[in-house]
Design a protein around this motif. Structure first.
Motif, mmCIF file in Angstrom:
data_model
loop_
_atom_site.group_PDB
_atom_site.id
_atom_site.type_symbol
_atom_site.label_atom_id
_atom_site.label_comp_id
_atom_site.label_asym_id
_atom_site.label_seq_id
_atom_site.Cartn_x
_atom_site.Cartn_y
_atom_site.Cartn_z
ATOM 1 N N ASP A 188 -11.505 -10.421 -0.829
ATOM 2 C CA ASP A 188 -11.828 -8.997 -0.777
ATOM 3 C C ASP A 188 -11.110 -8.356 0.406
ATOM 4 O OD1 ASP A 188 -12.959 -6.621 -1.571
ATOM 5 O OD2 ASP A 188 -15.003 -7.141 -0.973
ATOM 6 N N ILE A 189 -11.163 -7.028 0.449
ATOM 7 C CA ILE A 189 -10.624 -6.260 1.572
ATOM 8 C C ILE A 189 -11.717 -5.295 2.010
ATOM 9 C CG2 ILE A 189 -8.846 -4.665 2.364
ATOM 10 C CD1 ILE A 189 -7.046 -5.628 0.151
ATOM 11 N N VAL A 247 0.805 -1.227 0.000
ATOM 12 C CA VAL A 247 0.000 0.000 0.000
ATOM 13 C C VAL A 247 0.834 1.272 0.000
ATOM 14 C CG1 VAL A 247 -1.979 -1.091 1.095
ATOM 15 C CG2 VAL A 247 -0.296 0.066 2.506
ATOM 16 N N GLY A 248 2.096 1.189 0.322
ATOM 17 C CA GLY A 248 2.945 2.370 0.384
ATOM 18 C C GLY A 248 3.125 2.844 1.811
ATOM 19 N N PHE A 257 -11.632 2.270 -2.892
ATOM 20 C CA PHE A 257 -11.621 2.418 -4.342
ATOM 21 C C PHE A 257 -10.426 1.695 -4.969
ATOM 22 C CE2 PHE A 257 -13.996 6.552 -3.576
ATOM 23 C CZ PHE A 257 -15.228 5.998 -3.906
ATOM 24 N N LYS A 258 -9.362 1.531 -4.204
ATOM 25 C CA LYS A 258 -8.137 0.904 -4.721
ATOM 26 C C LYS A 258 -7.990 -0.551 -4.293
ATOM 27 C CE LYS A 258 -5.746 5.300 -4.619
ATOM 28 N NZ LYS A 258 -4.636 6.064 -4.103
ATOM 29 N N ARG A 259 -9.034 -1.144 -3.709
ATOM 30 C CA ARG A 259 -8.879 -2.473 -3.124
ATOM 31 C C ARG A 259 -8.546 -3.550 -4.150
ATOM 32 N NH1 ARG A 259 -14.592 -2.132 -2.931
ATOM 33 N NH2 ARG A 259 -15.575 -4.009 -3.711
ATOM 34 N N LEU A 319 -4.548 -7.391 -6.126
ATOM 35 C CA LEU A 319 -3.681 -7.914 -7.192
ATOM 36 C C LEU A 319 -2.209 -7.926 -6.776
ATOM 37 C CD1 LEU A 319 -5.269 -6.317 -10.380
ATOM 38 C CD2 LEU A 319 -5.226 -8.731 -9.747
ATOM 39 N N ASN A 320 -1.805 -6.949 -5.971
ATOM 40 C CA ASN A 320 -0.411 -6.888 -5.523
ATOM 41 C C ASN A 320 -0.148 -7.766 -4.302
ATOM 42 O OD1 ASN A 320 0.288 -5.081 -7.539
ATOM 43 N ND2 ASN A 320 -0.263 -3.324 -6.307
#
Length: 180
Positions: free
Chosen positions: A87-88, A35-36, A68-70, A75-76
């Motif tokens: 899912d997250i 996620v950074g 929105f970025k889940r 995928l990462n």
């Protein structure tokens, strides 16, 4: 007492190691990488339940932005896990109980997920520049035009429209609401 071959013993040890793999521990290990660093400060994975990762966030803005970025996060993250996640779910629930809260720091405006300013343009002066409402609106309007530059146009009003709205209603949300 029977003697077992070395291959049998190694096979048993390998099975035990797979059984003891903890997917949640792997998530914790790779979370900041996926996620950074900035998002990792404001999030804390809590648990995996029915192949869904639950993540506590420091604010509702972080929860919404990361929701929105889940798919990208999944995928990462999934290639690094023994069993893929489905899912997250991001929520502020559990943040107060989270043991790994970030230490109080001076939050810079560009760290917030809704920041619109230019990267690296932090005003350090004690007295901020005097800005009128008209100039602030003008700056905001320019940024919105830049963001909507490549969006498709609504067939009725010809305004830039997110593709999801066109896919769902065949018009922008404003024109769709007029039909109701």
């Amino acid at each position: 007492m029977s003697l077992k071959s070395v291959n049998d013993i190694l096979g048993c040890l390998e099975q035990q190691a797979r059984w003891q793999e903890q997917p949640f521990q792997k998530v914790l290990h790779f979370w900041a990488e996926v996620v950074g660093a900035v998002a990792a400060k404001h999030t804390q994975p809590i648990m995996i339940q029915r192949d869904v990762l639950r993540v506590a966030t420091s604010s509702a803005a972080w929860a919404q932005n990361l929701a929105f970025k889940r798919q990208i996060i999944l995928l990462n993250l999934n290639p690094k896990l023994p069993a893929p996640l489905v899912d997250i779910r991001f929520s502020t629930a559990g943040w107060q109980n989270s043991s790994a809260k970030p230490q109080p720091t001076t939050n810079l405006p560009q760290e917030h997920p809704s920041y619109l300013g230019k990267a690296g343009a932090v005003q350090i002066d004690a007295a901020p520049a005097q800005e009128t409402p008209q100039t602030a609106f003008g700056e905001w309007a320019k940024k919105m035009q830049m963001r909507s530059h490549n969006l498709p146009l609504c067939p009725q009003c010809h305004s830039p429209t997110p593709p999801g709205e066109l896919h769902r209603w065949q018009v922008c949300a404003i024109c769709a609401s007029k039909q109701f």
